[in-house]
Design an enzyme around this catalytic site. Structure first.
Site, PDB file in Angstrom:
ATOM      1  N   HIS A 126      -8.572  10.579   1.171  1.00 57.29           N
ATOM      2  CA  HIS A 126      -8.023  10.086  -0.096  1.00 57.29           C
ATOM      3  C   HIS A 126      -8.792   8.835  -0.544  1.00 57.29           C
ATOM      4  CE1 HIS A 126      -4.286  11.934   1.755  1.00 57.29           C
ATOM      5  NE2 HIS A 126      -4.361  12.583   0.614  1.00 57.29           N
ATOM      6  N   SER A 151      -6.650  15.266   7.344  1.00 56.83           N
ATOM      7  CA  SER A 151      -5.501  15.831   6.645  1.00 56.83           C
ATOM      8  C   SER A 151      -4.262  15.068   7.082  1.00 56.83           C
ATOM      9  CB  SER A 151      -5.352  17.318   7.027  1.00 56.83           C
ATOM     10  OG  SER A 151      -4.044  17.769   6.699  1.00 56.83           O
ATOM     11  N   GLY A 163     -10.289  16.653  -3.756  1.00 57.81           N
ATOM     12  CA  GLY A 163     -11.132  16.904  -2.592  1.00 57.81           C
ATOM     13  C   GLY A 163     -11.465  18.384  -2.453  1.00 57.81           C
ATOM     14  N   GLN A 204       5.990  22.337  -4.896  1.00 60.04           N
ATOM     15  CA  GLN A 204       4.843  23.073  -4.346  1.00 60.04           C
ATOM     16  C   GLN A 204       5.073  23.491  -2.890  1.00 60.04           C
ATOM     17  OE1 GLN A 204       2.037  19.627  -5.011  1.00 60.04           O
ATOM     18  NE2 GLN A 204       1.126  20.337  -3.116  1.00 60.04           N
ATOM     19  N   ARG A 230      -1.539  16.325   7.552  1.00 64.28           N
ATOM     20  CA  ARG A 230      -0.829  17.206   8.489  1.00 64.28           C
ATOM     21  C   ARG A 230      -1.399  17.116   9.914  1.00 64.28           C
ATOM     22  NH1 ARG A 230      -0.170  20.732   3.664  1.00 64.28           N
ATOM     23  NH2 ARG A 230       2.074  20.862   3.302  1.00 64.28           N
TER      24      ARG A 230
HETATM   25  O1  PAF Z   1      -3.678  17.869  -2.927  1.00 65.58           O
HETATM   26  C1  PAF Z   1      -2.550  17.346  -2.956  1.00 65.58           C
HETATM   27  O2  PAF Z   1      -2.252  16.408  -2.216  1.00 65.58           O
HETATM   28  C2  PAF Z   1      -1.495  17.886  -3.919  1.00 65.58           C
HETATM   29  O3  PAF Z   1      -1.536  19.268  -3.998  1.00 65.58           O
HETATM   30  C3  PAF Z   1      -1.574  17.253  -5.326  1.00 65.58           C
HETATM   31  C4  PAF Z   1      -2.874  17.604  -6.034  1.00 65.58           C
HETATM   32  C5  PAF Z   1      -1.449  15.745  -5.202  1.00 65.58           C
HETATM   33  C6  PAF Z   1      -0.413  17.765  -6.186  1.00 65.58           C
HETATM   34  O4  PAF Z   1       0.821  17.441  -5.640  1.00 65.58           O
END
Ligand code: PAF
Length: 282
Positions: A37, A185, A147, A61, A187
């Site tokens: 990030h 990641s 990314g 999502q 995760r």
């Molecule tokens: O890639 C992510 O972290 C998410 O899918 C995003 C683009 C911030 C949308 O919630």
């Protein structure tokens, strides 16, 4: 560096910047920020006068049995990470700010979301595209940063920006890896020590696939087989998919030609990890 929680506050701040003729970059994130990030934030800070980072774990999502509740969150850490990377403003809304009662409008996509993660996460990209278009409308940035780790997401966002005429430049950024090759990641924090070691099989398998393409292999099936063979040797790994698709439309290709995305999703224990590479013909 400032942090705000409401749409109204972001709009007021960005309006002031615009009035002073400043350019604005947006880095959408779900927080728990890592060097991946931060590389997006740093790139935005290089290319724009001001950078907004959204930190929002987007509920729509996540599928019903996914890790929405468990998804790691640490806003104090994120504030430091944004500051260090050169961001100017964090937008950190509550879910109720983004999704008021009777929220019923969504951005839906086809083609680029049929395969790969779209196949096993049927509502995921609708959630991503909806929140990203809301963020685009709230911030109205000149550029937005994504990314390549989430390559299908990147291809899908590029597509809806084109299809729906958002006047925003989408800037892709390379995958950032740990020294041993594991793609960064949020995760990865779910992995035990043993699983963390086993997870190296993802980048190792992709390297094997990349090597055979470099040596001249052009059959997608053969490349998939090479990658699967490596993955299947790792006892803690369970393959979700190994796919070779054209990077623009995210459709299967038999022959490796043009710009191709080689993408994998693998469970290491209960944690589903993704990784990929893009191969471009000279
Ligand atoms: O890639 C992510 O972290 C998410 O899918 C995003 C683009 C911030 C949308 O919630």
């Amino acid at each position: 560096m400032q942090i705000v929680k409401t749409i109204k506050e972001v709009r007021a701040i960005v309006k002031e910047w615009r009035r002073s003729g400043l350019t604005v970059g947006l880095v959408p994130t779900m927080g728990y920020l890592h060097e991946g990030h931060q590389s997006l934030i740093a790139k935005s800070a290089q290319q724009n006068d001001r950078t907004v980072v959204s930190v929002f774990v987007n509920p729509i999502q996540f599928g019903p049995n996914e890790d929405l509740e468990a998804y790691p969150r640490d806003i104090e850490h994120d504030m430091k990470a944004v500051e260090t990377a050169g961001g100017d403003l964090i937008f950190h809304p509550e879910p109720s700010e983004m999704y008021p009662p009777h929220f019923t409008s969504f951005v839906d996509t086809t083609e680029t979301t049929e395969l790969l993660c779209g196949a096993c996460r049927p509502t995921h990209f609708r959630g991503v595209c909806t929140v990203v278009s809301k963020l685009f409308n709230i911030v109205q940035p000149d550029r937005a940063y994504f990314g390549q780790k989430d390559a299908q997401q990147l291809a899908t966002i590029r597509r809806f920006v084109r299809d729906l005429d958002f006047d925003i430049e989408i800037v892709p950024c390379p995958i950032v890896r740990e020294d041993d090759g594991l793609a960064k990641s949020s995760r990865n924090t779910y992995l035990s020590k043993e699983e963390r070691q086993a997870a190296l099989v993802l980048s190792r398998s992709l390297k094997a696939g990349h090597d055979v393409i470099e040596k001249g292999e052009r059959s997608a099936d053969n490349v998939i087989k090479v990658i699967r063979d490596v993955l299947e040797k790792e006892p803690l790994a369970r393959v979700d998919y190994v796919e070779v698709v054209d990077f623009c439309n995210i459709q299967r290709t038999e022959t490796i030609t043009g710009e191709v995305l080689v993408a994998i999703a693998v469970y290491i224990g209960k944690t589903r990890l993704i990784d990929n590479f893009i191969w471009r013909e000279e």
